[in-house]
Design a protein around this motif. Structure first.
Motif, PDB file in Angstrom:
ATOM      1  N   ASN A  89       0.868  -1.167   0.000  1.00  0.00           N
ATOM      2  CA  ASN A  89       0.000   0.000   0.000  1.00  0.00           C
ATOM      3  C   ASN A  89       0.907   1.218   0.000  1.00  0.00           C
ATOM      4  O   ASN A  89       1.765   1.356   0.885  1.00  0.00           O
ATOM      5  N   ALA A  90       0.741   2.100  -0.982  1.00  0.00           N
ATOM      6  CA  ALA A  90       1.660   3.213  -1.149  1.00  0.00           C
ATOM      7  C   ALA A  90       1.687   4.130   0.070  1.00  0.00           C
ATOM      8  O   ALA A  90       2.756   4.584   0.507  1.00  0.00           O
ATOM      9  N   GLY A  91       0.525   4.415   0.650  1.00  0.00           N
ATOM     10  CA  GLY A  91       0.481   5.281   1.828  1.00  0.00           C
ATOM     11  C   GLY A  91       1.169   4.652   3.021  1.00  0.00           C
ATOM     12  O   GLY A  91       1.906   5.324   3.760  1.00  0.00           O
ATOM     13  N   LYS A  92       0.940   3.366   3.209  1.00  0.00           N
ATOM     14  CA  LYS A  92       1.588   2.647   4.316  1.00  0.00           C
ATOM     15  C   LYS A  92       3.101   2.626   4.135  1.00  0.00           C
ATOM     16  O   LYS A  92       3.861   2.799   5.098  1.00  0.00           O
ATOM     17  N   MET A  93       3.541   2.433   2.887  1.00  0.00           N
ATOM     18  CA  MET A  93       4.968   2.398   2.605  1.00  0.00           C
ATOM     19  C   MET A  93       5.616   3.742   2.911  1.00  0.00           C
ATOM     20  O   MET A  93       6.668   3.816   3.565  1.00  0.00           O
ATOM     21  N   ALA A  94       4.990   4.818   2.458  1.00  0.00           N
ATOM     22  CA  ALA A  94       5.533   6.154   2.708  1.00  0.00           C
ATOM     23  C   ALA A  94       5.618   6.445   4.201  1.00  0.00           C
ATOM     24  O   ALA A  94       6.630   6.962   4.697  1.00  0.00           O
ATOM     25  N   ALA A  95       4.565   6.113   4.946  1.00  0.00           N
ATOM     26  CA  ALA A  95       4.546   6.376   6.386  1.00  0.00           C
ATOM     27  C   ALA A  95       5.639   5.594   7.102  1.00  0.00           C
ATOM     28  O   ALA A  95       6.315   6.128   7.996  1.00  0.00           O
ATOM     29  N   LEU A  96       5.827   4.350   6.718  1.00  0.00           N
ATOM     30  CA  LEU A  96       6.854   3.525   7.356  1.00  0.00           C
ATOM     31  C   LEU A  96       8.248   4.076   7.092  1.00  0.00           C
ATOM     32  O   LEU A  96       9.074   4.199   8.013  1.00  0.00           O
ATOM     33  N   LEU A  97       8.539   4.404   5.835  1.00  0.00           N
ATOM     34  CA  LEU A  97       9.870   4.906   5.491  1.00  0.00           C
ATOM     35  C   LEU A  97      10.151   6.254   6.152  1.00  0.00           C
ATOM     36  O   LEU A  97      11.260   6.505   6.629  1.00  0.00           O
ATOM     37  N   ASN A  98       9.153   7.122   6.187  1.00  0.00           N
ATOM     38  CA  ASN A  98       9.335   8.410   6.838  1.00  0.00           C
ATOM     39  C   ASN A  98       9.636   8.239   8.327  1.00  0.00           C
ATOM     40  O   ASN A  98      10.519   8.893   8.883  1.00  0.00           O
ATOM     41  N   ALA A  99       8.898   7.344   8.967  1.00  0.00           N
ATOM     42  CA  ALA A  99       9.041   7.154  10.410  1.00  0.00           C
ATOM     43  C   ALA A  99      10.356   6.480  10.774  1.00  0.00           C
ATOM     44  O   ALA A  99      11.058   6.922  11.701  1.00  0.00           O
ATOM     45  N   GLU A 100      10.719   5.418  10.045  1.00  0.00           N
ATOM     46  CA  GLU A 100      11.840   4.591  10.505  1.00  0.00           C
ATOM     47  C   GLU A 100      13.184   4.953   9.878  1.00  0.00           C
ATOM     48  O   GLU A 100      14.211   4.881  10.556  1.00  0.00           O
ATOM     49  N   LEU A 101      13.195   5.328   8.600  1.00  0.00           N
ATOM     50  CA  LEU A 101      14.477   5.680   7.983  1.00  0.00           C
ATOM     51  C   LEU A 101      14.766   7.173   8.091  1.00  0.00           C
ATOM     52  O   LEU A 101      15.867   7.571   8.473  1.00  0.00           O
ATOM     53  N   ALA A 102      13.787   8.018   7.744  1.00  0.00           N
ATOM     54  CA  ALA A 102      14.025   9.457   7.771  1.00  0.00           C
ATOM     55  C   ALA A 102      14.090  10.000   9.196  1.00  0.00           C
ATOM     56  O   ALA A 102      15.009  10.750   9.540  1.00  0.00           O
ATOM     57  N   ASP A 103      13.128   9.602  10.039  1.00  0.00           N
ATOM     58  CA  ASP A 103      13.048  10.182  11.384  1.00  0.00           C
ATOM     59  C   ASP A 103      13.886   9.428  12.414  1.00  0.00           C
ATOM     60  O   ASP A 103      14.824   9.966  12.981  1.00  0.00           O
ATOM     61  N   THR A 104      13.549   8.168  12.637  1.00  0.00           N
ATOM     62  CA  THR A 104      14.147   7.440  13.759  1.00  0.00           C
ATOM     63  C   THR A 104      15.663   7.319  13.623  1.00  0.00           C
ATOM     64  O   THR A 104      16.396   7.529  14.599  1.00  0.00           O
TER      65      THR A 104
END
Length: 509
Positions: free
Chosen positions: A348-363
């Motif tokens: 799911n494109a939205g789920k993918m974006a949210a996961l990458l933003n949270a775990e790779l970009a932010d965390t």
């Protein structure tokens, strides 16, 4: 029939050579999709993890280019079959190259080395006396190019359908070469029940049932008049070798068969081809006097928005078309983070974006940028330190166990758990306040703990996101020869930071 496995298990793999791990070879009647990439990523990340430990693996993939469906697809596009195969095989090569799949060998079944291997293998099988030429009758699935046992068919009006696929079947009676598979039933059960042979174990009962209830003689050739795009049976050009037998031998071709430098190996496969790899392939190998595979690693399918991918409804996902939106490492991370061997994954494109933003970009990303900021760290150093109680002593072993067993999602969750705790620690420690207050020793301690965790977690992340993890390690000033699994176990520090900062661009939701 005498038991064969004692002979096979007495054979010893060649020592001092890389071990073998393979994906299936992919059928070239259509373009690559997200499921193909996931299969290749499992093999690539696992092989990278072995190299992180100093273990060399021979990782192979490729394309399956013979058979009626390929021939029909070529005709549909108005192309010569080989030219069509060249084009589609090139798309798989492009997919793997652009997503950093570091395979040792890319095999095509139209290559001369493979044709020679198949011919030799056929002749070895014939020596077993399990192969004979006779009239073969049954319900034929022209789409999957396979005969379907009566028990796996159902009636729908005046049509006969294959259970599961609902493909329309036709009754076929033809002269073929037939393999006496039932003679090897006991040997197959002994093999399949070996320790960790089928992984995850939830697929073992399925395979045992196939062997116990559905084993039957198998047609291993087709009349050349019906199937011309394939490898002729040696000494009998009226018959073409069955496309699945032809395709399976690729695992030997990449080993230099008949020399067999790396055999036996581990096969990574989708659950839809379990029967071919868990019943037919080991039986063919036994008949040819060779050891069966070491292990089958079986994964499930990918859905799109919880719907099965299908060309007819137009919901197949081509990662190449979305590479720029989600990035190479973004795709790698999402598929290995969300993919679970025993359960279907969901794109799911939205789920993918949210996961990458949270775990790779932010965390991870923001934590590194914060520690390396000139305002907080004007000396641009990775402070010296010898102890980090915030980094769990068991993390490297836990991640290693999960990666070794292809449970990448579990290992990544453990890494993210440590990074989240580190972010909370930095937030509570308020290093920007420590800087203003001139508490330099305490500030260095906080920065060391945070950087040490980022360094060690990034080392563990290398098999999954090699480019992004590498950029973090570059930013932290970590030497290229200090990035092995053993270095993830050690506290280290006392050097200058790199000059380039890692960046994982946030994806617009």
């Amino acid at each position: 029939m005498r038991r064969l496995l004692s002979k096979f298990f007495a054979q010893k793999p060649t020592r001092n050579l890389p071990k073998l791990v393979t994906t299936p070879i992919f059928y070239v009647n259509d373009v690559p999709h997200v499921g193909h990439l996931y299969t290749a990523l499992l093999g690539d990340a696992w092989s990278r993890f072995q190299r992180l430990q100093g273990i060399d693996y021979h990782f192979t993939t490729g394309t399956d280019e013979h058979g009626l469906k390929v021939h029909q697809s070529a005709l549909k596009h108005g192309e010569d079959p080989l030219a069509f195969c060249d084009k589609v095989s090139g798309r798989f090569r492009q997919l793997f190259a652009e997503f950093d799949i570091q395979h040792s060998d890319f095999i095509r079944t139209t290559e001369e080395r493979h044709i020679e291997a198949v011919e030799f293998f056929w002749e070895c099988m014939q020596l077993s006396r399990l192969v004979s030429k006779s009239t073969y009758e049954g319900w034929y699935d022209s789409l999957d190019e396979v005969f379907i046992p009566e028990v796996n068919t159902t009636r729908a009006g005046d049509q006969r359908l294959a259970v599961g696929s609902n493909h329309v079947l036709t009754w076929s009676s033809e002269e073929n070469y037939v393999f006496d598979l039932p003679q090897l039933k006991d040997d197959l059960l002994t093999w399949v029940q070996g320790p960790n042979r089928i992984h995850p174990a939830s697929f073992l009962p399925i395979l045992e049932k196939l062997i116990e209830d559905e084993i039957h003689k198998v047609s291993i050739s087709r009349p050349a008049s019906r199937l011309s795009w394939g490898i002729p049976v040696p000494g009998d050009e009226s018959q073409t070798i069955y496309v699945w037998l032809d395709a399976l031998v690729n695992y030997l071709t990449v080993c230099g068969y008949p020399k067999l430098q790396f055999w036996p190996g581990t096969h990574i496969i989708g659950k839809d081809i379990l029967k071919f790899h868990g019943v037919y392939w080991p039986a063919f190998l036994m008949a040819a006097g060779l050891m069966p595979p070491k292990q089958l690693v079986v994964h499930s399918h990918w859905l799109v928005d919880n719907v099965k991918m299908s060309k007819s409804i137009g919901n197949t996902v081509n990662p190449l078309a979305l590479k720029d939106q989600f990035s190479v490492d973004g795709w790698r991370y999402f598929l290995l983070r969300e993919g679970v061997l025993g359960h279907d994954g969901n794109f799911n494109a939205g789920k993918m974006a949210a996961l990458l933003n949270a775990e790779l970009a932010d965390t991870l990303g923001n934590l590194v940028l914060r520690c390396a900021s000139v305002k907080l760290n004007p000396e641009q150093v990775y402070p010296h330190g010898t102890r980090n109680d915030l980094f769990p002593a068991s993390l490297v072993d836990q991640v290693s166990e999960n990666f070794q067993n292809f449970y990448f999602y579990r290992g990544l969750e453990e890494i993210q758990g440590v990074l989240r705790k580190c972010n909370a620690f930095v937030q509570e420690s308020e290093p920007w306040v420590l800087r203003k207050q001139g508490k330099e020793e305490k500030l260095r301690e906080v920065l060391f703990i945070a950087m040490d965790i980022c360094r060690r977690c990034s080392i563990l992340l290398q098999p999954v996101v090699p480019n992004y993890a590498g950029s973090v390690l570059d930013a932290l000033g970590v030497d290229s020869d200090s990035r092995t699994l053993e270095h993830a176990r050690l506290c280290a520090g006392g050097w200058n930071l790199g000059t380039i900062r890692p960046k994982f661009n946030k994806i617009a939701l």
